[in-house]
Design a protein around this motif. Structure first.
Motif, PDB file in Angstrom:
ATOM      1  N   GLU A 296       0.575  -1.205   0.057  1.00  0.00           N
ATOM      2  CA  GLU A 296      -0.168  -0.075   0.011  1.00  0.00           C
ATOM      3  C   GLU A 296       0.836   1.362  -0.078  1.00  0.00           C
ATOM      4  N   GLU A 297       2.009   1.222   0.789  1.00  0.00           N
ATOM      5  CA  GLU A 297       2.935   2.194   0.739  1.00  0.00           C
ATOM      6  C   GLU A 297       3.842   2.559  -0.437  1.00  0.00           C
ATOM      7  N   SER A 298       4.010   1.361  -1.422  1.00  0.00           N
ATOM      8  CA  SER A 298       4.925   1.512  -2.693  1.00  0.00           C
ATOM      9  C   SER A 298       4.549   2.820  -3.439  1.00  0.00           C
ATOM     10  N   LEU A 299       5.567   2.777  -4.455  1.00  0.00           N
ATOM     11  CA  LEU A 299       5.357   4.052  -5.365  1.00  0.00           C
ATOM     12  C   LEU A 299       4.250   3.779  -6.385  1.00  0.00           C
ATOM     13  N   LEU A 300       4.417   2.726  -6.938  1.00  0.00           N
ATOM     14  CA  LEU A 300       3.510   2.350  -7.973  1.00  0.00           C
ATOM     15  C   LEU A 300       1.927   2.535  -7.542  1.00  0.00           C
ATOM     16  N   PRO A 301       1.713   1.886  -6.503  1.00  0.00           N
ATOM     17  CA  PRO A 301       0.298   2.014  -5.889  1.00  0.00           C
ATOM     18  C   PRO A 301       0.040   3.493  -5.512  1.00  0.00           C
ATOM     19  N   GLN A 302       0.858   4.134  -4.901  1.00  0.00           N
ATOM     20  CA  GLN A 302       0.444   5.685  -4.670  1.00  0.00           C
ATOM     21  C   GLN A 302       0.273   6.169  -5.931  1.00  0.00           C
ATOM     22  N   GLN A 303       1.032   6.018  -7.229  1.00  0.00           N
ATOM     23  CA  GLN A 303       0.903   6.598  -8.313  1.00  0.00           C
ATOM     24  C   GLN A 303      -0.619   6.358  -8.836  1.00  0.00           C
ATOM     25  N   ALA A 304      -0.863   4.839  -8.941  1.00  0.00           N
ATOM     26  CA  ALA A 304      -2.129   4.435  -9.365  1.00  0.00           C
ATOM     27  C   ALA A 304      -3.291   5.169  -8.589  1.00  0.00           C
ATOM     28  N   LYS A 305      -3.143   5.258  -7.231  1.00  0.00           N
ATOM     29  CA  LYS A 305      -4.238   5.935  -6.539  1.00  0.00           C
ATOM     30  C   LYS A 305      -4.351   7.315  -7.218  1.00  0.00           C
ATOM     31  N   THR A 306      -3.438   8.109  -7.283  1.00  0.00           N
ATOM     32  CA  THR A 306      -3.401   9.627  -7.602  1.00  0.00           C
ATOM     33  C   THR A 306      -4.276   9.434  -8.809  1.00  0.00           C
ATOM     34  N   ALA A 307      -3.840   8.556  -9.716  1.00  0.00           N
ATOM     35  CA  ALA A 307      -4.651   8.412 -11.115  1.00  0.00           C
ATOM     36  C   ALA A 307      -6.256   8.000 -10.983  1.00  0.00           C
ATOM     37  N   GLY A 308      -6.497   7.480  -9.845  1.00  0.00           N
ATOM     38  CA  GLY A 308      -8.061   7.175  -9.562  1.00  0.00           C
ATOM     39  C   GLY A 308      -7.946   5.489  -9.909  1.00  0.00           C
ATOM     40  N   ILE A 309      -6.763   4.800  -9.847  1.00  0.00           N
ATOM     41  CA  ILE A 309      -6.988   3.361 -10.105  1.00  0.00           C
ATOM     42  C   ILE A 309      -6.802   2.664  -8.763  1.00  0.00           C
ATOM     43  N   SER A 310      -7.571   2.034  -8.189  1.00  0.00           N
ATOM     44  CA  SER A 310      -7.473   1.132  -6.989  1.00  0.00           C
ATOM     45  C   SER A 310      -6.631   0.121  -7.135  1.00  0.00           C
ATOM     46  N   LEU A 311      -6.264  -0.437  -5.934  1.00  0.00           N
ATOM     47  CA  LEU A 311      -5.241  -1.545  -5.982  1.00  0.00           C
ATOM     48  C   LEU A 311      -6.183  -2.740  -6.456  1.00  0.00           C
ATOM     49  N   GLU A 312      -7.496  -2.773  -6.450  1.00  0.00           N
ATOM     50  CA  GLU A 312      -8.094  -4.143  -6.897  1.00  0.00           C
ATOM     51  C   GLU A 312      -8.111  -3.829  -8.541  1.00  0.00           C
ATOM     52  N   ALA A 313      -8.229  -2.734  -8.969  1.00  0.00           N
ATOM     53  CA  ALA A 313      -8.463  -2.556 -10.265  1.00  0.00           C
ATOM     54  C   ALA A 313      -6.844  -2.797 -10.983  1.00  0.00           C
ATOM     55  N   LEU A 314      -5.900  -2.219 -10.227  1.00  0.00           N
ATOM     56  CA  LEU A 314      -4.514  -2.344 -10.666  1.00  0.00           C
ATOM     57  C   LEU A 314      -4.198  -3.755 -11.007  1.00  0.00           C
ATOM     58  N   PHE A 315      -4.308  -4.721  -9.783  1.00  0.00           N
ATOM     59  CA  PHE A 315      -4.020  -5.902 -10.111  1.00  0.00           C
ATOM     60  C   PHE A 315      -4.769  -6.857 -10.845  1.00  0.00           C
ATOM     61  N   ASP A 316      -6.155  -6.402 -10.864  1.00  0.00           N
ATOM     62  CA  ASP A 316      -7.103  -7.131 -11.878  1.00  0.00           C
ATOM     63  C   ASP A 316      -6.637  -6.840 -13.237  1.00  0.00           C
ATOM     64  N   SER A 317      -5.819  -5.627 -13.640  1.00  0.00           N
ATOM     65  CA  SER A 317      -5.740  -5.151 -14.914  1.00  0.00           C
ATOM     66  C   SER A 317      -4.425  -5.903 -15.346  1.00  0.00           C
ATOM     67  N   ALA A 318      -3.419  -6.197 -14.400  1.00  0.00           N
ATOM     68  CA  ALA A 318      -2.435  -7.031 -14.606  1.00  0.00           C
ATOM     69  C   ALA A 318      -2.646  -8.372 -15.065  1.00  0.00           C
ATOM     70  N   ILE A 319      -3.445  -9.118 -14.546  1.00  0.00           N
ATOM     71  CA  ILE A 319      -4.147 -10.303 -14.950  1.00  0.00           C
ATOM     72  C   ILE A 319      -4.608 -10.402 -16.191  1.00  0.00           C
ATOM     73  N   VAL A 320      -5.801  -9.290 -16.485  1.00  0.00           N
ATOM     74  CA  VAL A 320      -6.311  -9.515 -17.628  1.00  0.00           C
ATOM     75  C   VAL A 320      -5.572  -9.011 -18.943  1.00  0.00           C
ATOM     76  N   GLU A 321      -4.421  -8.268 -18.843  1.00  0.00           N
ATOM     77  CA  GLU A 321      -3.521  -7.972 -19.657  1.00  0.00           C
ATOM     78  C   GLU A 321      -2.710  -9.268 -19.915  1.00  0.00           C
ATOM     79  N   ALA A 322      -2.032  -9.842 -19.054  1.00  0.00           N
ATOM     80  CA  ALA A 322      -1.314 -11.000 -19.479  1.00  0.00           C
ATOM     81  C   ALA A 322      -2.115 -12.116 -20.137  1.00  0.00           C
ATOM     82  N   LEU A 323      -3.530 -12.486 -19.737  1.00  0.00           N
ATOM     83  CA  LEU A 323      -4.200 -13.414 -20.320  1.00  0.00           C
ATOM     84  C   LEU A 323      -4.687 -13.027 -21.749  1.00  0.00           C
ATOM     85  N   ARG A 324      -4.720 -11.728 -21.919  1.00  0.00           N
ATOM     86  CA  ARG A 324      -4.795 -11.058 -23.351  1.00  0.00           C
ATOM     87  C   ARG A 324      -3.997 -11.614 -24.262  1.00  0.00           C
TER      88      ARG A 324
END
Length: 324
Positions: A296-324
């Motif tokens: 939660e304190e790491s830089l990338l999640p901080q940046q995603a949060k500022t961009a309006g991307i939750s951790l749930e959405a951030l992690f889900d997107s990684a899997i969706v892109e990998a499966l794509r």
């Protein structure tokens, strides 16, 4: 039907405990209605699935499967949360590519290239990417302190070439301290890189593939209480991390453009976090992380949060892109 997701964490490097923390955060926030999440710990001694009761169930390395209650479990995708070797240097990526299992980080060659600071910077310089002046040294080579100072000047940074989290890095102000710093770096790697000191604002910029598009996240400004952004500054609260960074519109545009250019030029995918220092309005690349911290304190999640991307959405997107 829910997908089986292996969250790999741990690894062989000094970043083991940081990786365990990242992996557990991914496990916590991954949508359990959509995925069956499995915590997989990778160590030099053993690979195992850590169940809800913290029992260790061994991995069958022949096909990266496990047996739970006599039932064989294969994985649809691997979420890579290993910092350092073997998760950030291409070894795990190559293994999964051979097995045909999708995984969330970049491919093996790009992982190996970005993990090797010397090779990365040498590859990008012909593309016009600004970098610090550097001097290379391998273990066993004689140390010519005068040649080092002539090349990079003082102060300078002595870094382990293939390590993260600021392990094996020292800022050297006096020539007579070079040998101590070099010995410290060689504790982490057999190759080191010595770089000129860039005196300017340091920023970290996440670039991810999100909803099938390369997305540059807001930059984070790094202000260390110590002499530089070392391990204490990163993980023990001795720094300020300001997102979005307090930089000019010109600087922001320049670093966003360069970060995206590097991501696309190298053919990266998944999450990356690049570190830059500004000299005037020009960002100079320090390094690229392809499995950045995910707490939660790491830089990338901080940046995603500022961009309006939750951790749930951030992690889900990684899997969706990998499966794509």
């Amino acid at each position: 039907m829910k997908k089986n997701i292996a969250i790999i964490m741990g690894g062989y490097s000094s970043e083991y405990h940081i990786s365990i923390k990242s992996g557990n955060v991914v496990y916590k926030y991954l949508d359990k209605k959509k995925y069956n999440a499995y915590r997989i710990v990778i160590t030099k001694e053993k690979w195992f699935y850590l169940d809800a009761s913290d029992n260790e169930i061994p991995i069958d390395k022949s096909d990266f499967s496990i047996k739970v209650n006599r039932d064989k479990v294969n994985f649809d995708c691997v979420f890579n949360a290993i910092h350092g070797t073997p998760g950030e240097d291409g070894l795990m990526q190559a293994y999964f590519e051979l097995l045909g299992i999708p995984q969330t980080s970049c491919n093996h060659y790009e992982a190996a290239l970005t993990f090797n600071k010397r090779d990365l910077l040498s590859t990008l310089k012909p593309y016009g990417v600004p970098c610090a002046t550097s001097y290379y040294l391998n273990k066993g080579q004689s140390v010519d302190e005068d040649a080092i100072v002539r090349k990079v000047g003082l102060p300078c940074f002595v870094k382990a070439n293939r390590a993260g989290s600021s392990y094996g890095i020292s800022k050297v102000h006096k020539k007579e301290d070079l040998n101590t710093a070099i010995a410290n770096a060689f504790k982490e790697d057999t190759q080191i890189i010595i770089e000129s000191f860039l005196d300017g604002t340091e920023v970290s910029v996440g670039v991810i593939t999100y909803r099938n598009e390369v997305t540059v996240l807001p930059a984070t400004e790094i202000i260390s209480e110590n002499d530089f952004f070392d391990f204490e500054a990163k993980y023990m609260g001795k720094s300020q991390e300001i997102t979005p960074a307090r930089i000019s519109n010109t600087q922001e545009a320049n670093v966003r453009e360069l970060a995206e250019y590097i991501y696309k030029t190298l053919g990266l995918k998944g999450y990356t976090r690049s570190e830059f220092i500004f000299i005037g309005d020009v960002p100079h690349l320090l390094e690229i992380n392809t499995t950045p911290g995910l707490t939660e304190e790491s830089l990338l999640p901080q940046q995603a949060k500022t961009a309006g991307i939750s951790l749930e959405a951030l992690f889900d997107s990684a899997i969706v892109e990998a499966l794509r």
